[in-house]
Design a protein around this motif. Structure first.
Motif, PDB file in Angstrom:
ATOM      1  N   ALA A   1      -2.090  -0.960  14.173  1.00  0.00           N
ATOM      2  CA  ALA A   1      -0.782  -0.595  13.608  1.00  0.00           C
ATOM      3  C   ALA A   1      -0.339   0.741  14.171  1.00  0.00           C
ATOM      4  CB  ALA A   1      -0.868  -0.528  12.091  1.00  0.00           C
ATOM      5  N   ARG A   2       0.977   0.912  14.237  1.00  0.00           N
ATOM      6  CA  ARG A   2       1.551   2.171  14.698  1.00  0.00           C
ATOM      7  C   ARG A   2       2.861   2.427  13.955  1.00  0.00           C
ATOM      8  NH1 ARG A   2       2.976   0.049  20.817  1.00  0.00           N
ATOM      9  NH2 ARG A   2       4.723  -1.301  20.259  1.00  0.00           N
ATOM     10  N   ILE A   3       3.285   3.688  14.007  1.00  0.00           N
ATOM     11  CA  ILE A   3       4.517   4.116  13.346  1.00  0.00           C
ATOM     12  C   ILE A   3       5.652   4.093  14.365  1.00  0.00           C
ATOM     13  CG2 ILE A   3       5.654   6.038  12.140  1.00  0.00           C
ATOM     14  CD1 ILE A   3       3.307   4.774  10.633  1.00  0.00           C
ATOM     15  N   GLY A   4       6.832   3.720  13.918  1.00  0.00           N
ATOM     16  CA  GLY A   4       8.030   3.795  14.744  1.00  0.00           C
ATOM     17  C   GLY A   4       9.110   4.555  13.986  1.00  0.00           C
ATOM     18  N   LEU A   5       9.993   5.191  14.728  1.00  0.00           N
ATOM     19  CA  LEU A   5      11.135   5.898  14.139  1.00  0.00           C
ATOM     20  C   LEU A   5      12.396   5.436  14.841  1.00  0.00           C
ATOM     21  CD1 LEU A   5       9.603   9.481  14.041  1.00  0.00           C
ATOM     22  CD2 LEU A   5       9.897   7.938  12.103  1.00  0.00           C
ATOM     23  N   ALA A   6      13.448   5.196  14.074  1.00  0.00           N
ATOM     24  CA  ALA A   6      14.710   4.733  14.657  1.00  0.00           C
ATOM     25  C   ALA A   6      15.867   5.178  13.777  1.00  0.00           C
ATOM     26  CB  ALA A   6      14.714   3.212  14.774  1.00  0.00           C
ATOM     27  N   ASP A   7      17.013   5.369  14.392  1.00  0.00           N
ATOM     28  CA  ASP A   7      18.237   5.598  13.635  1.00  0.00           C
ATOM     29  C   ASP A   7      18.801   4.233  13.266  1.00  0.00           C
ATOM     30  OD1 ASP A   7      17.847   8.271  14.150  1.00  0.00           O
ATOM     31  OD2 ASP A   7      19.408   8.416  15.659  1.00  0.00           O
ATOM     32  N   VAL A   8      19.045   4.015  11.985  1.00  0.00           N
ATOM     33  CA  VAL A   8      19.526   2.707  11.532  1.00  0.00           C
ATOM     34  C   VAL A   8      20.767   2.858  10.673  1.00  0.00           C
ATOM     35  CG1 VAL A   8      17.270   1.587  11.629  1.00  0.00           C
ATOM     36  CG2 VAL A   8      17.986   2.691   9.530  1.00  0.00           C
TER      37      VAL A   8
ATOM     38  N   THR B   1       3.695   5.347   7.065  1.00  0.00           N
ATOM     39  CA  THR B   1       2.401   5.938   7.397  1.00  0.00           C
ATOM     40  C   THR B   1       1.290   5.319   6.560  1.00  0.00           C
ATOM     41  OG1 THR B   1       3.498   8.012   7.975  1.00  0.00           O
ATOM     42  CG2 THR B   1       1.136   8.122   7.546  1.00  0.00           C
ATOM     43  N   LEU B   2       1.535   5.177   5.265  1.00  0.00           N
ATOM     44  CA  LEU B   2       0.545   4.567   4.382  1.00  0.00           C
ATOM     45  C   LEU B   2       0.289   3.114   4.765  1.00  0.00           C
ATOM     46  CD1 LEU B   2      -1.267   4.701   1.874  1.00  0.00           C
ATOM     47  CD2 LEU B   2       0.753   4.114   0.502  1.00  0.00           C
ATOM     48  N   LEU B   3       1.349   2.363   5.065  1.00  0.00           N
ATOM     49  CA  LEU B   3       1.181   0.969   5.454  1.00  0.00           C
ATOM     50  C   LEU B   3       0.361   0.849   6.735  1.00  0.00           C
ATOM     51  CD1 LEU B   3       1.768  -2.026   4.961  1.00  0.00           C
ATOM     52  CD2 LEU B   3       3.924  -1.715   6.192  1.00  0.00           C
ATOM     53  N   ALA B   4       0.632   1.710   7.714  1.00  0.00           N
ATOM     54  CA  ALA B   4      -0.146   1.688   8.962  1.00  0.00           C
ATOM     55  C   ALA B   4      -1.604   2.013   8.687  1.00  0.00           C
ATOM     56  CB  ALA B   4       0.448   2.667   9.971  1.00  0.00           C
TER      57      ALA B   4
ATOM     58  N   SER C   1       8.747   7.391  -2.931  1.00  0.00           N
ATOM     59  CA  SER C   1       8.870   8.200  -1.729  1.00  0.00           C
ATOM     60  C   SER C   1       9.896   7.560  -0.797  1.00  0.00           C
ATOM     61  CB  SER C   1       7.512   8.322  -1.052  1.00  0.00           C
ATOM     62  OG  SER C   1       7.574   9.282  -0.018  1.00  0.00           O
ATOM     63  N   TYR C   2       9.975   8.050   0.423  1.00  0.00           N
ATOM     64  CA  TYR C   2      10.935   7.507   1.372  1.00  0.00           C
ATOM     65  C   TYR C   2      10.201   6.824   2.526  1.00  0.00           C
ATOM     66  CZ  TYR C   2      10.159  11.713   4.205  1.00  0.00           C
ATOM     67  OH  TYR C   2       9.592  12.690   4.953  1.00  0.00           O
ATOM     68  N   CYS C   3      10.928   6.357   3.518  1.00  0.00           N
ATOM     69  CA  CYS C   3      10.397   5.435   4.517  1.00  0.00           C
ATOM     70  C   CYS C   3       9.254   5.986   5.376  1.00  0.00           C
ATOM     71  CB  CYS C   3      11.530   4.941   5.413  1.00  0.00           C
ATOM     72  SG  CYS C   3      12.433   6.267   6.237  1.00  0.00           S
ATOM     73  N   VAL C   4       9.290   7.256   5.779  1.00  0.00           N
ATOM     74  CA  VAL C   4       8.264   7.764   6.699  1.00  0.00           C
ATOM     75  C   VAL C   4       6.875   7.784   6.050  1.00  0.00           C
ATOM     76  CG1 VAL C   4       7.536   9.720   8.122  1.00  0.00           C
ATOM     77  CG2 VAL C   4       9.935   9.012   8.118  1.00  0.00           C
ATOM     78  N   PRO C   5       6.697   8.369   4.852  1.00  0.00           N
ATOM     79  CA  PRO C   5       5.372   8.298   4.259  1.00  0.00           C
ATOM     80  C   PRO C   5       4.943   6.875   3.885  1.00  0.00           C
ATOM     81  CG  PRO C   5       6.814   9.706   2.924  1.00  0.00           C
ATOM     82  CD  PRO C   5       7.593   9.246   4.112  1.00  0.00           C
ATOM     83  N   LYS C   6       5.913   6.033   3.501  1.00  0.00           N
ATOM     84  CA  LYS C   6       5.564   4.637   3.204  1.00  0.00           C
ATOM     85  C   LYS C   6       5.069   3.931   4.459  1.00  0.00           C
ATOM     86  CE  LYS C   6       8.669   3.797  -0.716  1.00  0.00           C
ATOM     87  NZ  LYS C   6       9.815   3.001  -1.183  1.00  0.00           N
TER      88      LYS C   6
END
Length: 87
Positions: free
Chosen positions: A21-28, A8-11, A1-6
């Motif tokens: 734990a919390r989710i973050g989103l960033a342009d990288v 989410t699962l890790l959190a 899969s890609y970063c967002v579901p990974k």
């Protein structure tokens, strides 16, 4: 899969173990972009890259599960080490 579901699962796994734990989103900027990927995306920036933050030792620590061992081997890059204290 890609970063967002990974992320989410890790959190979710961390929370299950009692770690806040919390989710973050960033342009990288993707320093591992291949010419083909650059051509497809028309950019080396990944919009809304998902990562996770753990609350450890009185501070939020950013972690990312996006590049797992298999993906690192595929792109011939070393995985980042993480010990939760010095990172």
């Amino acid at each position: 899969s890609y970063c967002v579901p990974k992320a989410t699962l890790l959190a979710g796994c961390a929370r299950h173990c009692g770690i806040p734990a919390r989710i973050g989103l960033a342009d990288v900027r993707n320093h591992l972009s291949t010419p083909r990927l650059l051509e497809l995306l028309k950019s080396d920036v990944f919009a809304m890259h998902g990562y996770t933050e753990f609350y450890l030792n009185e501070r939020w620590v950013k972690v990312t599960p996006a590049f797992n061992q298999q993906l690192c081997e595929l792109f011939n890059v070393a995985p980042l080490e993480f010990d939760g204290i010095n990172d």
